[in-house]
Design a protein around this motif. Sequence first.
Motif, short mmCIF file in Angstrom:
data_model
loop_
_atom_site.label_atom_id
_atom_site.label_comp_id
_atom_site.label_asym_id
_atom_site.label_seq_id
_atom_site.Cartn_x
_atom_site.Cartn_y
_atom_site.Cartn_z
N GLU A 175 10.56 -48.82 -20.18
CA GLU A 175 9.72 -48.00 -19.56
C GLU A 175 10.46 -46.73 -18.55
OE1 GLU A 175 5.67 -47.80 -16.65
OE2 GLU A 175 7.06 -49.68 -16.83
N SER A 176 11.52 -47.42 -18.01
CA SER A 176 12.30 -46.46 -17.16
C SER A 176 13.64 -46.57 -17.46
CB SER A 176 11.99 -46.91 -15.64
OG SER A 176 12.76 -45.86 -14.85
N LEU A 177 14.42 -45.71 -17.86
CA LEU A 177 15.87 -45.63 -18.32
C LEU A 177 16.51 -44.35 -17.89
CD1 LEU A 177 17.59 -46.84 -20.65
CD2 LEU A 177 16.38 -45.10 -22.48
N SER A 178 17.86 -44.51 -17.57
CA SER A 178 18.73 -43.49 -17.34
C SER A 178 20.06 -43.57 -18.04
CB SER A 178 18.96 -43.46 -15.90
OG SER A 178 19.63 -44.58 -15.40
N CYS A 179 20.50 -42.42 -18.22
CA CYS A 179 21.91 -42.56 -18.98
C CYS A 179 22.61 -41.18 -18.38
CB CYS A 179 21.83 -42.47 -20.65
SG CYS A 179 23.48 -42.69 -21.32
N MET A 180 23.36 -41.17 -17.45
CA MET A 180 23.63 -39.95 -16.72
C MET A 180 25.39 -39.68 -16.58
SD MET A 180 20.97 -39.74 -13.49
CE MET A 180 21.80 -41.30 -12.72
N HIS A 181 25.58 -38.48 -17.18
CA HIS A 181 27.06 -38.24 -17.40
C HIS A 181 27.70 -39.33 -18.16
CE1 HIS A 181 28.04 -34.43 -15.84
NE2 HIS A 181 27.21 -34.73 -14.75
N VAL A 182 27.22 -39.59 -19.53
CA VAL A 182 27.53 -40.75 -20.56
C VAL A 182 27.67 -40.10 -21.86
CG1 VAL A 182 27.22 -42.98 -21.47
CG2 VAL A 182 26.69 -42.39 -19.16
N ILE A 183 26.71 -39.39 -22.31
CA ILE A 183 26.66 -39.07 -23.66
C ILE A 183 27.53 -38.30 -24.05
CG2 ILE A 183 25.17 -37.27 -25.18
CD1 ILE A 183 23.66 -40.00 -24.50
N GLU A 184 28.08 -37.24 -23.16
CA GLU A 184 29.41 -36.38 -23.61
C GLU A 184 30.72 -37.35 -23.95
OE1 GLU A 184 29.11 -36.36 -18.92
OE2 GLU A 184 27.81 -36.63 -20.82
N HIS A 185 30.73 -38.56 -23.56
CA HIS A 185 31.89 -39.22 -23.77
C HIS A 185 31.71 -40.07 -25.08
CE1 HIS A 185 33.08 -38.43 -19.77
NE2 HIS A 185 32.18 -38.95 -19.22
N ILE A 186 30.64 -40.15 -25.78
CA ILE A 186 30.51 -41.38 -26.67
C ILE A 186 31.27 -40.75 -27.91
CG2 ILE A 186 28.98 -42.65 -28.14
CD1 ILE A 186 28.92 -43.12 -25.08
N GLY A 187 31.88 -41.66 -28.56
CA GLY A 187 32.78 -41.34 -29.84
C GLY A 187 34.20 -40.77 -29.73
N GLY A 189 36.71 -42.10 -28.00
CA GLY A 189 37.57 -43.27 -27.71
C GLY A 189 38.04 -43.51 -26.13
N ARG A 190 37.64 -42.76 -25.53
CA ARG A 190 38.36 -42.81 -24.17
C ARG A 190 37.94 -43.98 -23.31
NH1 ARG A 190 36.36 -38.69 -18.97
NH2 ARG A 190 37.36 -40.03 -17.03
N TYR A 191 36.89 -44.83 -23.74
CA TYR A 191 36.58 -46.01 -23.01
C TYR A 191 36.95 -47.39 -24.03
CZ TYR A 191 34.84 -43.05 -19.20
OH TYR A 191 35.00 -42.14 -18.26
N GLY A 192 37.51 -47.20 -25.09
CA GLY A 192 37.64 -48.19 -26.11
C GLY A 192 36.83 -48.06 -27.16
N GLU A 193 35.61 -47.36 -27.13
CA GLU A 193 34.74 -47.05 -28.40
C GLU A 193 35.29 -46.69 -29.52
OE1 GLU A 193 34.15 -43.11 -26.68
OE2 GLU A 193 34.78 -45.03 -25.85
N PRO A 194 34.89 -46.76 -30.65
CA PRO A 194 35.08 -46.45 -32.00
C PRO A 194 35.40 -44.70 -31.95
CG PRO A 194 33.98 -48.14 -32.28
CD PRO A 194 33.72 -47.95 -30.91
N LEU A 195 36.02 -44.22 -32.62
CA LEU A 195 35.87 -42.67 -32.64
C LEU A 195 34.97 -42.42 -33.70
CD1 LEU A 195 39.83 -41.72 -33.06
CD2 LEU A 195 38.67 -41.60 -31.20
N ASP A 196 33.97 -41.42 -33.02
CA ASP A 196 32.98 -40.84 -34.21
C ASP A 196 32.41 -39.57 -33.60
OD1 ASP A 196 30.42 -40.66 -35.17
OD2 ASP A 196 29.77 -42.76 -34.76
#
Length: 249
Positions: A175-187, A189-196
């Motif tokens: 019902e209540s969700l936040s995701c702030m200054h995160v989307i721009e990093h995804i994919g 690889g900066r935080y160890g996530e797979p390149l995408d």
Amino acid sequence: MDFASVKLSIIENLGSAIGWVLRRAVASELGRKTVLSSMRQAMFQGRDAGQTTLQYDVPPGFEDQFQAFGKSHASAGRSEPLQWDDCYPCLQDNTTETPFDRHYLYHPAWAARVLARTRPQHHVDISSSLSFCTLVSAFIPVSFYDYRPAPVALDNLYCGQADLTSLPFEDASIESLSCMHVIEHIGLGRYGEPLDACGDLKALAELERVLKPGGDLLIATPVGRTRVQFNAHRIYDHLQFQEYLEHVH
């Protein structure tokens, strides 16, 4: 994403950030999504808790200040040791105003005010500012998820691990969700996530999937001249990012 209406509004005093207020048609009612698109650097290196020898030059006048304070310290009868090798110069703080990073100060303040007004029974945050979540958890139960889980132990705060491109939640469950200054990093690889190359779009789709009809989603992203600054982040044109939000399925 089926929006009954879209209203674009500039959020002032947010540095290089911009805000959208979007209303989505949900069944016979209008759902609501609130969307915000929105260091100090160490003075010296090579110093840790066990190292006491200064490894840098001090500016003119600093030693004079140290000597003057030493005399005052001694005449006051203070017992705490005062030694030159224990100095920890902070040389950029004598300013006429308290400095702050507009880009990272205003959006958590905005989000906290939204939550103070809406008062959800439980709030879920995906990888936003950890300090924001710890403060909000003082008055709202918060679950914080990050690709790299945070070992924080506080009442009213749960910390877990999650991949934003494959969230471990049921459809339409939050019902209540936040995701702030995160989307721009995804994919990137900066935080160890797979390149995408489409990691950010997949993340937006996941946020849409898990958000309950009529629920609140708080998002912040950097806006400006659109580009990818590998591997730090993406910068979005605000109209481009609005299109991304409108075409998430």
